[in-house]
Design a protein around this motif. Structure first.
Motif, PDB file in Angstrom:
ATOM      1  N   SER A   1      -0.736   1.196  10.584  1.00  0.00           N
ATOM      2  CA  SER A   1      -1.733   0.590   9.513  1.00  0.00           C
ATOM      3  C   SER A   1      -1.943   1.410   8.138  1.00  0.00           C
ATOM      4  O   SER A   1      -1.291   2.548   8.163  1.00  0.00           O
ATOM      5  CB  SER A   1      -3.003   0.709   9.998  1.00  0.00           C
ATOM      6  OG  SER A   1      -3.563   1.875  10.285  1.00  0.00           O
ATOM      7  N   ASN A   2      -2.190   0.766   7.295  1.00  0.00           N
ATOM      8  CA  ASN A   2      -2.590   1.466   5.928  1.00  0.00           C
ATOM      9  C   ASN A   2      -3.483   2.783   6.156  1.00  0.00           C
ATOM     10  O   ASN A   2      -3.257   3.822   5.461  1.00  0.00           O
ATOM     11  CB  ASN A   2      -2.923   0.646   4.904  1.00  0.00           C
ATOM     12  CG  ASN A   2      -2.017  -0.572   4.302  1.00  0.00           C
ATOM     13  OD1 ASN A   2      -0.764  -0.270   4.960  1.00  0.00           O
ATOM     14  ND2 ASN A   2      -2.157  -1.564   3.857  1.00  0.00           N
TER      15      ASN A   2
ATOM     16  N   LYS B   1      -6.680  -0.820   2.598  1.00  0.00           N
ATOM     17  CA  LYS B   1      -6.087  -0.185   3.460  1.00  0.00           C
ATOM     18  C   LYS B   1      -6.301  -0.947   4.722  1.00  0.00           C
ATOM     19  O   LYS B   1      -7.047  -0.927   5.853  1.00  0.00           O
ATOM     20  CB  LYS B   1      -6.857   1.020   4.007  1.00  0.00           C
ATOM     21  CG  LYS B   1      -6.470   2.129   2.655  1.00  0.00           C
ATOM     22  CD  LYS B   1      -7.255   3.651   3.091  1.00  0.00           C
ATOM     23  CE  LYS B   1      -8.709   3.730   3.408  1.00  0.00           C
ATOM     24  NZ  LYS B   1      -9.513   5.087   3.402  1.00  0.00           N
ATOM     25  N   SER B   2      -5.409  -2.155   4.840  1.00  0.00           N
ATOM     26  CA  SER B   2      -5.651  -3.145   5.869  1.00  0.00           C
ATOM     27  C   SER B   2      -5.143  -2.462   7.479  1.00  0.00           C
ATOM     28  O   SER B   2      -4.561  -1.600   7.062  1.00  0.00           O
ATOM     29  CB  SER B   2      -4.789  -4.180   5.452  1.00  0.00           C
ATOM     30  OG  SER B   2      -3.495  -4.140   5.378  1.00  0.00           O
ATOM     31  N   ASP B   3      -5.661  -3.255   8.350  1.00  0.00           N
ATOM     32  CA  ASP B   3      -5.385  -3.020   9.688  1.00  0.00           C
ATOM     33  C   ASP B   3      -4.266  -4.187  10.262  1.00  0.00           C
ATOM     34  O   ASP B   3      -5.043  -4.883  10.777  1.00  0.00           O
ATOM     35  CB  ASP B   3      -6.515  -2.467  10.338  1.00  0.00           C
ATOM     36  CG  ASP B   3      -6.451  -2.129  11.949  1.00  0.00           C
ATOM     37  OD1 ASP B   3      -5.050  -1.919  12.255  1.00  0.00           O
ATOM     38  OD2 ASP B   3      -7.203  -2.138  12.556  1.00  0.00           O
ATOM     39  N   PRO B   4      -3.179  -4.047  10.343  1.00  0.00           N
ATOM     40  CA  PRO B   4      -2.348  -5.184  10.798  1.00  0.00           C
ATOM     41  C   PRO B   4      -2.531  -5.516  12.400  1.00  0.00           C
ATOM     42  O   PRO B   4      -2.389  -6.588  12.769  1.00  0.00           O
ATOM     43  CB  PRO B   4      -0.964  -4.914  10.308  1.00  0.00           C
ATOM     44  CG  PRO B   4      -0.792  -3.203  10.499  1.00  0.00           C
ATOM     45  CD  PRO B   4      -2.236  -2.939   9.958  1.00  0.00           C
TER      46      PRO B   4
ATOM     47  N   PHE C   1       0.843  -1.074  -0.025  1.00  0.00           N
ATOM     48  CA  PHE C   1      -0.227  -0.006  -0.044  1.00  0.00           C
ATOM     49  C   PHE C   1       0.682   1.228   0.027  1.00  0.00           C
ATOM     50  O   PHE C   1       0.577   2.303  -0.585  1.00  0.00           O
ATOM     51  CB  PHE C   1      -0.988  -0.163   1.186  1.00  0.00           C
ATOM     52  CG  PHE C   1      -2.018   0.974   1.186  1.00  0.00           C
ATOM     53  CD1 PHE C   1      -3.067   0.963   0.268  1.00  0.00           C
ATOM     54  CD2 PHE C   1      -1.928   2.196   1.965  1.00  0.00           C
ATOM     55  CE1 PHE C   1      -4.126   2.030   0.294  1.00  0.00           C
ATOM     56  CE2 PHE C   1      -2.801   2.972   2.055  1.00  0.00           C
ATOM     57  CZ  PHE C   1      -3.751   3.031   1.158  1.00  0.00           C
ATOM     58  N   GLY C   2       1.854   1.293   0.612  1.00  0.00           N
ATOM     59  CA  GLY C   2       2.681   2.384   0.535  1.00  0.00           C
ATOM     60  C   GLY C   2       3.450   2.732  -0.659  1.00  0.00           C
ATOM     61  O   GLY C   2       3.576   3.919  -0.959  1.00  0.00           O
TER      62      GLY C   2
ATOM     63  N   ASN D   1      -4.044   8.429   5.815  1.00  0.00           N
ATOM     64  CA  ASN D   1      -4.432   9.759   6.712  1.00  0.00           C
ATOM     65  C   ASN D   1      -3.122  10.630   6.700  1.00  0.00           C
ATOM     66  O   ASN D   1      -3.336  12.051   6.591  1.00  0.00           O
ATOM     67  CB  ASN D   1      -5.011   9.565   8.022  1.00  0.00           C
ATOM     68  CG  ASN D   1      -6.297   8.973   8.049  1.00  0.00           C
ATOM     69  OD1 ASN D   1      -7.136   9.167   6.909  1.00  0.00           O
ATOM     70  ND2 ASN D   1      -6.586   8.109   9.160  1.00  0.00           N
ATOM     71  N   ASN D   2      -1.857  10.348   6.903  1.00  0.00           N
ATOM     72  CA  ASN D   2      -0.628  11.187   6.934  1.00  0.00           C
ATOM     73  C   ASN D   2      -0.317  11.681   5.360  1.00  0.00           C
ATOM     74  O   ASN D   2      -0.101  12.797   5.524  1.00  0.00           O
ATOM     75  CB  ASN D   2       0.366  10.469   7.461  1.00  0.00           C
ATOM     76  CG  ASN D   2       0.302  10.002   8.948  1.00  0.00           C
ATOM     77  OD1 ASN D   2      -0.365  10.498   9.651  1.00  0.00           O
ATOM     78  ND2 ASN D   2       1.274   8.901   9.259  1.00  0.00           N
ATOM     79  N   LYS D   3      -0.581  10.799   4.602  1.00  0.00           N
ATOM     80  CA  LYS D   3      -0.184  11.044   3.179  1.00  0.00           C
ATOM     81  C   LYS D   3      -1.200  12.233   2.866  1.00  0.00           C
ATOM     82  O   LYS D   3      -0.907  13.280   2.273  1.00  0.00           O
ATOM     83  CB  LYS D   3      -0.274  10.243   2.114  1.00  0.00           C
ATOM     84  CG  LYS D   3       0.090  10.326   0.601  1.00  0.00           C
ATOM     85  CD  LYS D   3       1.420  10.912   0.566  1.00  0.00           C
ATOM     86  CE  LYS D   3       2.541   9.724   0.724  1.00  0.00           C
ATOM     87  NZ  LYS D   3       3.816  10.379   0.627  1.00  0.00           N
ATOM     88  N   ILE D   4      -2.530  12.155   3.047  1.00  0.00           N
ATOM     89  CA  ILE D   4      -3.605  13.077   2.702  1.00  0.00           C
ATOM     90  C   ILE D   4      -3.624  14.256   3.354  1.00  0.00           C
ATOM     91  O   ILE D   4      -3.683  15.570   2.999  1.00  0.00           O
ATOM     92  CB  ILE D   4      -5.102  12.471   2.986  1.00  0.00           C
ATOM     93  CG1 ILE D   4      -5.196  11.200   1.979  1.00  0.00           C
ATOM     94  CG2 ILE D   4      -6.180  13.604   2.749  1.00  0.00           C
ATOM     95  CD1 ILE D   4      -4.899  11.519   0.603  1.00  0.00           C
ATOM     96  N   LYS D   5      -2.999  14.298   4.745  1.00  0.00           N
ATOM     97  CA  LYS D   5      -2.869  15.540   5.582  1.00  0.00           C
ATOM     98  C   LYS D   5      -1.562  16.353   4.836  1.00  0.00           C
ATOM     99  O   LYS D   5      -1.720  17.706   4.451  1.00  0.00           O
ATOM    100  CB  LYS D   5      -2.435  15.231   6.845  1.00  0.00           C
ATOM    101  CG  LYS D   5      -2.117  16.092   7.692  1.00  0.00           C
ATOM    102  CD  LYS D   5      -1.925  16.028   9.352  1.00  0.00           C
ATOM    103  CE  LYS D   5      -1.545  17.181  10.225  1.00  0.00           C
ATOM    104  NZ  LYS D   5      -1.129  16.741  11.431  1.00  0.00           N
TER     105      LYS D   5
END
Length: 108
Positions: free
Chosen positions: A73-74, A64-67, A32-33, A79-83
């Motif tokens: 998590s993805n 956007k899985s949640d490990p 995903f990254g 959220n960080n990328k969109i910010k």
């Protein structure tokens, strides 16, 4: 596309009120990254080339899985990328929407 520049989008819709919605597809063999890394360049280009952009849809092949194993998590990566994208010139007015490519097709 054969290397043809696409202004950061696969397609776009321009409405009578001058708003634009854009779609970008990312089919990546990485995680995903990797999708986020490649999408960032497209987002920056789209925001510049489409100043009336209000919604930017990113269609990808990774969830956007949640490990839940102590790593980010993805969803957190997203959220960080969109910010960061919203901090770009013209980025604050854009709504970013991610969805899985499989949701484009009806799966039986």
């Amino acid at each position: 596309k054969g290397g043809i520049a696409d202004a950061g989008v696969e397609s776009y819709w321009k409405f009578a009120d001058e708003q634009e919605y854009c779609l970008q597809a990312k089919f990546i063999t990485g995680d995903f990254g990797t999708i986020l890394s490649q999408a960032t360049g497209s987002i920056k280009t789209a925001i510049t080339k489409h100043p009336s952009l209000t919604k930017y849809y990113i269609c990808g092949n990774r969830d956007k899985s949640d490990p839940r194993n102590g790593t980010k998590s993805n969803e957190e990566l997203w959220n960080n990328k969109i910010k960061a994208c919203k901090a770009l010139p013209n980025g604050a007015n854009v709504e970013f929407i991610y969805f899985l490519i499989c949701r484009l097709f009806r799966i039986k």
